[in-house]
Design a protein around this motif. Structure first.
Motif, PDB file in Angstrom:
ATOM      1  N   ALA A 136      60.039   4.636  15.675  1.00 30.27           N
ATOM      2  CA  ALA A 136      60.808   4.940  16.898  1.00 30.27           C
ATOM      3  C   ALA A 136      60.369   6.197  17.849  1.00 30.27           C
ATOM      4  O   ALA A 136      60.475   6.284  19.080  1.00 30.27           O
ATOM      5  N   ALA A 137      59.963   6.991  17.158  1.00 27.98           N
ATOM      6  CA  ALA A 137      59.366   8.282  17.878  1.00 27.98           C
ATOM      7  C   ALA A 137      58.254   8.115  18.551  1.00 27.98           C
ATOM      8  O   ALA A 137      57.984   9.058  19.418  1.00 27.98           O
ATOM      9  N   MET A 138      57.620   7.037  18.785  1.00 24.27           N
ATOM     10  CA  MET A 138      56.623   6.698  19.600  1.00 24.27           C
ATOM     11  C   MET A 138      57.005   6.857  21.136  1.00 24.27           C
ATOM     12  O   MET A 138      56.038   7.098  21.798  1.00 24.27           O
ATOM     13  N   LEU A 139      58.283   6.676  21.287  1.00 25.49           N
ATOM     14  CA  LEU A 139      58.917   6.623  22.602  1.00 25.49           C
ATOM     15  C   LEU A 139      59.087   8.280  23.290  1.00 25.49           C
ATOM     16  O   LEU A 139      59.293   8.401  24.315  1.00 25.49           O
ATOM     17  N   LEU A 140      59.010   9.162  22.140  1.00 27.52           N
ATOM     18  CA  LEU A 140      59.343  10.325  22.752  1.00 27.52           C
ATOM     19  C   LEU A 140      58.310  11.013  23.762  1.00 27.52           C
ATOM     20  O   LEU A 140      57.156  11.005  23.608  1.00 27.52           O
ATOM     21  N   PRO A 141      58.852  11.868  24.527  1.00 27.92           N
ATOM     22  CA  PRO A 141      58.129  12.351  25.934  1.00 27.92           C
ATOM     23  C   PRO A 141      57.460  13.464  25.532  1.00 27.92           C
ATOM     24  O   PRO A 141      57.628  14.367  24.663  1.00 27.92           O
ATOM     25  N   LEU A 142      56.161  13.872  26.472  1.00 26.66           N
ATOM     26  CA  LEU A 142      55.487  15.069  26.211  1.00 26.66           C
ATOM     27  C   LEU A 142      56.467  16.282  26.539  1.00 26.66           C
ATOM     28  O   LEU A 142      56.207  17.218  26.311  1.00 26.66           O
TER      29      LEU A 142
END
Ligand SMILES: Cc1cc2nc3c(=O)[nH]c(=O)nc-3n(C[C@H](O)[C@H](O)[C@H](O)COP(=O)(O)OP(=O)(O)OC[C@H]3O[C@@H](n4cnc5c(N)ncnc54)[C@H](O)[C@@H]3O)c2cc1C
Length: 223
Positions: A136-142
């Protein structure tokens, strides 16, 4: 947001002079002479001695994006640890909002809306769809804020300041450099001296601007 750890020596210039003194057969028990020798080394441009002084610090609350840029400074083999995206609860992650967005109500609404949507999606993936947090953490933004524990020598930090105090550098990085300089100034008088004299943009070192798009602070070389 910048914490200088106690492993960072309080007297960096004296330490540089002590190391150089070994090679010159000097009296390295005398702290005053060590300080003078260290100062002579750096004013003469013998910057290898700077590599004996490490800065250990915690950088907390900066964006993953600026830390990604931080990692490009590899001279002198620095090391670091970064907050995990696998074990920390990121469902309510914090993030950096650029001043240009804070100053524009419509932009801020869009920006915040996307961040809220990401947080909600991470939560739904994990709880409703039973997707592991690391995926799910793949969605976290820069723009998400993060924390690192960093160790590098002062020569690397000074080189970094030349690039990152330049007005062409990303605004958050310039702010990060200023926060580090402030923290080092507060750490000891020797650090204040080093910071005030050596942490400068590259146009100060060269005496002219080397960037294609100049801010005009210094003239071009041909001028
Ligand atoms: C305005 C701006 C825009 C940028 N845009 C981009 C971009 O679009 N994409 C991107 O990837 N990066 C970009 N960068 C980052 C930049 O390309 C460098 O990666 C960053 O500045 C770190 O490199 P450095 O040489 O300054 O520092 P360091 O890597 O710390 O090196 C410091 C010095 O150590 C020596 N050194 C370091 N490594 C070696 C080596 N392997 N061999 C020999 N000598 C070495 C060199 O003398 C070097 O000058 C940008 C930087 C700025 C300021």
């Amino acid at each position: 947001m910048v914490t200088i750890l106690k492993e960072t020596p309080k007297n960096p210039i004296t330490l540089m002079g002590e190391r150089a003194g070994v090679c010159w057969g000097a009296d390295i028990q005398d702290k005053e002479k060590n300080y003078k020798r260290g100062l002579e080394c750096i004013t003469s441009g013998h910057h290898r001695v700077m590599e004996y002084v490490n800065v250990e610090m915690i950088l907390d609350g900066y964006s993953a994006r600026v830390i990604r840029e931080w990692y490009t400074h590899i001279g002198g083999a620095p090391t670091r640890l970064q907050a995990s995206t696998r074990y920390i609860n990121y469902k309510e992650f914090t993030y950096i909002t650029p001043p240009a967005i804070t100053g524009n109500a419509e932009a801020e609404k869009i920006y915040k809306g996307v961040m809220d949507t990401i947080a909600k999606a991470c939560s739904q993936l994990e709880e409703d769809c039973k997707i592991p947090r690391e995926d799910a953490a793949m969605l976290l933004p820069l723009g998400m804020s993060t924390k690192i524990v960093d160790k590098r020598n002062v020569r690397n930090l000074i080189e970094m300041s030349h690039q990152r105090l330049c007005t062409r550098a990303y605004w958050e990085y310039r702010q990060l450099m200023k926060d580090i300089m402030e923290a080092l100034c507060d750490y000891s008088d020797e650090w204040r001296y080093l910071t005030e004299h050596y942490f400068v943009p590259k146009c100060e070192v060269a005496g002219y601007c080397r960037e294609k798009k100049s801010c005009g602070r210094k003239g071009r070389r041909q001028d």
